[in-house]
Write a protein that holds these residues in place. Structure first.
Motif, PDB file in Angstrom:
ATOM      1  N   PRO A   1       1.491  -1.474  -4.533  1.00  0.00           N
ATOM      2  CA  PRO A   1       1.200  -2.888  -4.301  1.00  0.00           C
ATOM      3  C   PRO A   1      -0.017  -3.068  -3.401  1.00  0.00           C
ATOM      4  O   PRO A   1      -0.152  -2.385  -2.380  1.00  0.00           O
ATOM      5  N   THR A   2      -0.872  -3.990  -3.786  1.00  0.00           N
ATOM      6  CA  THR A   2      -2.118  -4.185  -3.042  1.00  0.00           C
ATOM      7  C   THR A   2      -2.167  -5.498  -2.285  1.00  0.00           C
ATOM      8  O   THR A   2      -3.146  -5.749  -1.572  1.00  0.00           O
ATOM      9  N   ALA A   3      -1.165  -6.344  -2.422  1.00  0.00           N
ATOM     10  CA  ALA A   3      -1.172  -7.625  -1.721  1.00  0.00           C
ATOM     11  C   ALA A   3       0.246  -7.995  -1.329  1.00  0.00           C
ATOM     12  O   ALA A   3       1.187  -7.798  -2.098  1.00  0.00           O
ATOM     13  N   ALA A   4       0.370  -8.527  -0.102  1.00  0.00           N
ATOM     14  CA  ALA A   4       1.688  -8.939   0.380  1.00  0.00           C
ATOM     15  C   ALA A   4       2.083 -10.269  -0.252  1.00  0.00           C
ATOM     16  O   ALA A   4       1.244 -11.049  -0.697  1.00  0.00           O
ATOM     17  N   GLY A   5       3.395 -10.519  -0.304  1.00  0.00           N
ATOM     18  CA  GLY A   5       3.897 -11.761  -0.859  1.00  0.00           C
ATOM     19  C   GLY A   5       5.137 -11.535  -1.695  1.00  0.00           C
ATOM     20  O   GLY A   5       5.635 -10.411  -1.814  1.00  0.00           O
TER      21      GLY A   5
ATOM     22  N   ASN B   1       0.812  -1.227   0.000  1.00  0.00           N
ATOM     23  CA  ASN B   1       0.000   0.000   0.000  1.00  0.00           C
ATOM     24  C   ASN B   1       0.842   1.272   0.000  1.00  0.00           C
ATOM     25  O   ASN B   1       0.334   2.346   0.327  1.00  0.00           O
ATOM     26  N   VAL B   2       2.103   1.146  -0.357  1.00  0.00           N
ATOM     27  CA  VAL B   2       2.995   2.302  -0.457  1.00  0.00           C
ATOM     28  C   VAL B   2       3.454   2.408  -1.908  1.00  0.00           C
ATOM     29  O   VAL B   2       3.827   1.393  -2.507  1.00  0.00           O
TER      30      VAL B   2
ATOM     31  N   THR C   1       6.693  -8.014  -1.486  1.00  0.00           N
ATOM     32  CA  THR C   1       5.764  -6.997  -0.983  1.00  0.00           C
ATOM     33  C   THR C   1       5.502  -7.307   0.476  1.00  0.00           C
ATOM     34  O   THR C   1       4.983  -8.378   0.813  1.00  0.00           O
ATOM     35  N   VAL C   2       5.882  -6.382   1.366  1.00  0.00           N
ATOM     36  CA  VAL C   2       5.819  -6.631   2.807  1.00  0.00           C
ATOM     37  C   VAL C   2       4.951  -5.585   3.485  1.00  0.00           C
ATOM     38  O   VAL C   2       4.825  -4.440   3.030  1.00  0.00           O
ATOM     39  N   ALA C   3       4.302  -6.023   4.595  1.00  0.00           N
ATOM     40  CA  ALA C   3       3.497  -5.100   5.403  1.00  0.00           C
ATOM     41  C   ALA C   3       4.427  -4.240   6.244  1.00  0.00           C
ATOM     42  O   ALA C   3       5.307  -4.750   6.939  1.00  0.00           O
ATOM     43  N   THR C   4       4.217  -2.911   6.220  1.00  0.00           N
ATOM     44  CA  THR C   4       5.043  -1.976   6.990  1.00  0.00           C
ATOM     45  C   THR C   4       4.161  -0.880   7.563  1.00  0.00           C
ATOM     46  O   THR C   4       3.069  -0.594   7.038  1.00  0.00           O
TER      47      THR C   4
ATOM     48  N   ALA D   1       0.979  -7.214  -7.603  1.00  0.00           N
ATOM     49  CA  ALA D   1      -0.362  -6.697  -7.892  1.00  0.00           C
ATOM     50  C   ALA D   1      -0.420  -5.211  -7.596  1.00  0.00           C
ATOM     51  O   ALA D   1       0.019  -4.757  -6.531  1.00  0.00           O
ATOM     52  N   GLY D   2      -0.948  -4.465  -8.549  1.00  0.00           N
ATOM     53  CA  GLY D   2      -1.031  -3.020  -8.399  1.00  0.00           C
ATOM     54  C   GLY D   2       0.118  -2.270  -9.030  1.00  0.00           C
ATOM     55  O   GLY D   2       0.093  -1.047  -9.100  1.00  0.00           O
ATOM     56  N   VAL D   3       1.163  -2.984  -9.506  1.00  0.00           N
ATOM     57  CA  VAL D   3       2.337  -2.367 -10.129  1.00  0.00           C
ATOM     58  C   VAL D   3       2.342  -2.734 -11.607  1.00  0.00           C
ATOM     59  O   VAL D   3       2.100  -3.893 -11.964  1.00  0.00           O
ATOM     60  N   VAL D   4       2.605  -1.784 -12.464  1.00  0.00           N
ATOM     61  CA  VAL D   4       2.551  -2.017 -13.902  1.00  0.00           C
ATOM     62  C   VAL D   4       3.770  -1.416 -14.581  1.00  0.00           C
ATOM     63  O   VAL D   4       4.437  -0.528 -14.043  1.00  0.00           O
ATOM     64  N   GLN D   5       4.076  -1.935 -15.797  1.00  0.00           N
ATOM     65  CA  GLN D   5       5.124  -1.350 -16.626  1.00  0.00           C
ATOM     66  C   GLN D   5       4.616  -0.069 -17.257  1.00  0.00           C
ATOM     67  O   GLN D   5       3.480   0.003 -17.719  1.00  0.00           O
TER      68      GLN D   5
END
Length: 690
Positions: free
Chosen positions: A504-508, A438-439, A535-538, A468-472
């Motif tokens: 990013p919308t999902a961790a992993g 989410n950052v 992708t980590v929760a912070t 997820a949520g990141v694009v070229q």
């Protein structure tokens, strides 16, 4: 030599190393050195050069095997290419054995102080160049010279050696070469190639080369057939069939000038000797003493004792590409009826960057020159990465054996077309490996053309597997930084840079795969790359100063609040803060409370994900004037620092209670007038008493 090893055998200008053997003994002298880059000659090969001069008791009453002799050998004790220590079983590169009075050499004689007749020769020039497949930079070699007395004990042997080096000594130099073996059938011819050089720094006039007819080992002379100068000069030849000597006049040789000539002879009829010896040829010039060439020996073989080495290039792929690994092989087979001794199998003319590697025989390592049994095949690997386009590279594979009497099939060629193509390579090094949940996340990847030709069609540069949520995003090409899309050209050396962004919308963990290519890119090994993006929760602390009134009045109570909220996906458990600076004088930050529990909160306390800290601000401004309030927040592990600070401008005004109104000004004026009137009446009473 080039590695600076101290010479055991002196070089030119020193006193030759010589030693005498006593009766019933043999003495030897050896030197071992590592060959360096400076030992490579102008022809690209490493040469081992030295001068030897034997002085042997003339024991003509003994048979050849019983007379005093000298022997010189050159062996390899370490192979740099295979990193193999050969000291326990050295590889023989060169060996010569000669006895007193041996036919084919111009022996001279004198009687010493002990009334013993000595047989000697003028100094002989030795030049050993086994070839690049045998002798390379980094190899270790050992030269050993032996002088021996006769086997009967009554005659001694002496040997003098000088100029042991890889460089040519100063002066005139001559060498000869011939086939290792020929048929012993009557009428067989041997072609000798004589090479002469002025290695000095000044011209030499009246250069002459004299060549006697070689003799077989029984003493019978060969006969003259023909002589041909290859680089000018004139030769005086005897009649065809004659055993007389020939000579060639080359006039003046300039420093560094060299040349060659061929002489063909016919072996003695019905000879039963095992070999022909050619050791009676020399070079000399004005003010330069004669130098004798080293003896060249050619075996005389019957048909039953011959091998037949033949090369094969079918294992070499006919095309190669610059920058693309190339592999293949060539081979040499012995088609004869007996083993080939001192056999070789070598390739020249390989594309730049490609080299011949280890050779094997029946799966075991084979180091040339060595034996190849009848019917067996030596296979040599070829590998490397071509470094430059050259159109067609002509590879010559050659082989030989000391008893190979059919040299016509000892060489074959193969053409390798070396092409230049584009070479697209993708790199994901510009993608951050950690993506806070989410950052906002941003990075880039590149696709570059590292080939020798422009990529003009079928170009691509893309990634898949982003979080997820990141694009070229858009791509640009440098130099120039112009916009670029798939299909556009990528010149040699150019780099395409593509942006990547999103939240990013999902961790992993995501495995990002980058791909590139072009229609003519045949090196696909570097067209793909992967990178892991986690992708980590912070925590994500953000401050809001909207609860602070935008204006204040001096001497008038002021109150408000500001909020620090954890907008992240993980609790802020350490290093938390929520504070402001720049408040008006008289106003200060008060207590903070955290919601939804409304409990008291202070810096360092945890702020759970989604929780908000509200801090009060209050006081009575003591002065007017605008001010800028700066707020800050944060926590350990907060990856999004872009919202950790905020500012708010506060406008300050003077309090109305401190400024008199119009009526107040009137009262003040009346009070002043009445005071003045009262003071005047009092003075009149004092001055006019009743």
């Amino acid at each position: 030599m080039a590695n600076g090893t101290t010479k055991v055998i002196p070089r030119s200008g020193g006193v030759p190393a010589g030693w005498t053997t006593q009766t019933h003994t043999a003495s030897s002298l050896a030197q071992e050195v590592v060959l360096g880059p400076g030992d490579v000659d102008q022809d690209g090969k490493i040469h081992i050069r030295f001068i030897a001069s034997p002085v042997l008791d003339d024991s003509s009453t003994h048979g050849p095997t019983d007379r005093p002799y000298f022997a010189i050998s050159l062996v390899k004790t370490y192979d740099a290419q295979s990193n193999t220590d050969l000291s326990a079983n050295p590889q023989e590169l060169f060996f010569k054995y000669h006895y007193a009075g041996q036919p084919g050499a111009p022996w001279k004689r004198f009687t010493d102080s002990g009334n013993v007749v000595q047989a000697y020769t003028d100094p002989q020039a030795y030049d050993v160049a086994p070839g690049n497949a045998i002798l390379r930079v980094g190899d270790k070699v050992r030269l050993q010279a032996v002088a021996s007395a006769c086997s009967q004990g009554g005659h001694s042997g002496h040997l003098y050696v000088d100029n042991f080096d890889t460089a040519l000594p100063q002066g005139l130099w001559i060498t000869a070469s011939a086939p290792q073996s020929v048929s012993n059938a009557s009428g067989t011819q041997i072609t000798y190639v004589y090479t002469y050089t002025n290695t000095g720094s000044t011209p030499v006039d009246n250069v002459m080369v004299n060549t006697a007819m070689p003799k077989d080992s029984a003493g019978a002379s060969t006969t003259f057939t023909s002589i041909t100068p290859n680089n000018g000069g004139s030769c005086t030849a005897p009649a065809v069939g004659s055993t007389a000597a020939a000579s060639c006049d080359f006039g003046t040789l300039q420093p560094g000038q060299s040349g060659s000539f061929n002489m063909v002879v016919t072996i003695p009829n019905n000879t039963a000797a095992p070999e022909v010896n050619n050791g009676d040829y020399s070079i000399g010039g004005h003010l330069v003493s004669n130098l004798l060439g080293a003896m060249v020996q050619t075996q005389l073989l019957g048909a039953a004792a011959t091998s037949d080495m033949e090369p094969d290039v079918s294992g070499l792929p006919p095309s190669a590409t610059v920058g693309v690994p190339y592999t293949g092989s060539f081979s040499c087979k012995n088609n004869g009826g007996t083993s080939a001794g001192q056999a070789t199998c070598d390739a020249t003319g390989l594309p730049a960057g490609v080299v011949a590697g280890q050779c094997t025989l029946d799966g075991a390592a084979w180091i040339q020159p060595s034996v190849v049994p009848a019917g067996k095949t030596v296979v040599c690997q070829v590998s490397g990465t071509p470094t430059a386009p050259g159109g067609s590279s002509t590879v010559t594979v050659s082989t030989s054996g000391d008893n190979d009497l059919t040299p016509g099939n000892n060489t074959t060629t193969s053409n390798i077309a070396v092409a230049a193509t584009s070479d697209m390579q993708v790199s994901l090094s510009g993608l951050p490996t950690t993506s806070p949940l989410n950052v906002p996340y941003s990075g880039s990847f590149t696709c570059s053309n590292q080939g020798l030709a422009n990529a003009v069609s079928g170009t691509s540069c893309a990634v898949t597997g982003l979080p997820a949520g990141v694009v070229q995003g858009a791509c640009s090409i440098s130099p120039g930084n112009a916009a670029w899309v798939a299909g556009n050209a990528v010149p040699v050396g150019a780099t395409v840079t593509c942006q990547v962004s999103g939240t990013p919308t999902a961790a992993g963990s995501a495995t990002v795969t980058g791909t590139t290519g072009a229609a003519d890119d045949v090196n696909t090994a570097n067209n793909t790359a992967t990178a892991n993006v986690s992708t980590v929760a912070t925590p994500d602390m953000a401050i809001d100063l909207g609860g602070l009134p935008a204006s204040f009045t001096s001497n008038t109570p002021y109150s408000g609040s500001f909020v620090c909220k954890n907008q992240g996906s993980a609790d802020a458990t350490a290093g938390t803060s929520c504070t402001v600076t720049g408040l008006p004088a008289g106003v200060s930050q008060g207590a903070c409370r955290i919601s939804p529990s409304n409990a008291a909160w202070s810096a360092g306390d945890a702020v759970p994900a989604g929780a908000s800290v509200t801090c009060a601000v209050s006081g009575t401004p003591s002065a007017a004037g605008a001010t800028s309030v700066a707020g800050s927040t944060g926590a350990t592990g907060d990856a999004n620092t872009g919202n950790n600070a905020a500012t708010r401008a506060l406008a300050g005004a003077v309090s109305p209670a401190s400024i008199p109104t119009l009526s107040e000004w009137g009262l003040i004026l009346m009070s002043g007038l009445m005071g003045i009137m009262g003071w005047g009446m009092a003075r009149r009473r004092r001055s006019n008493p009743l």
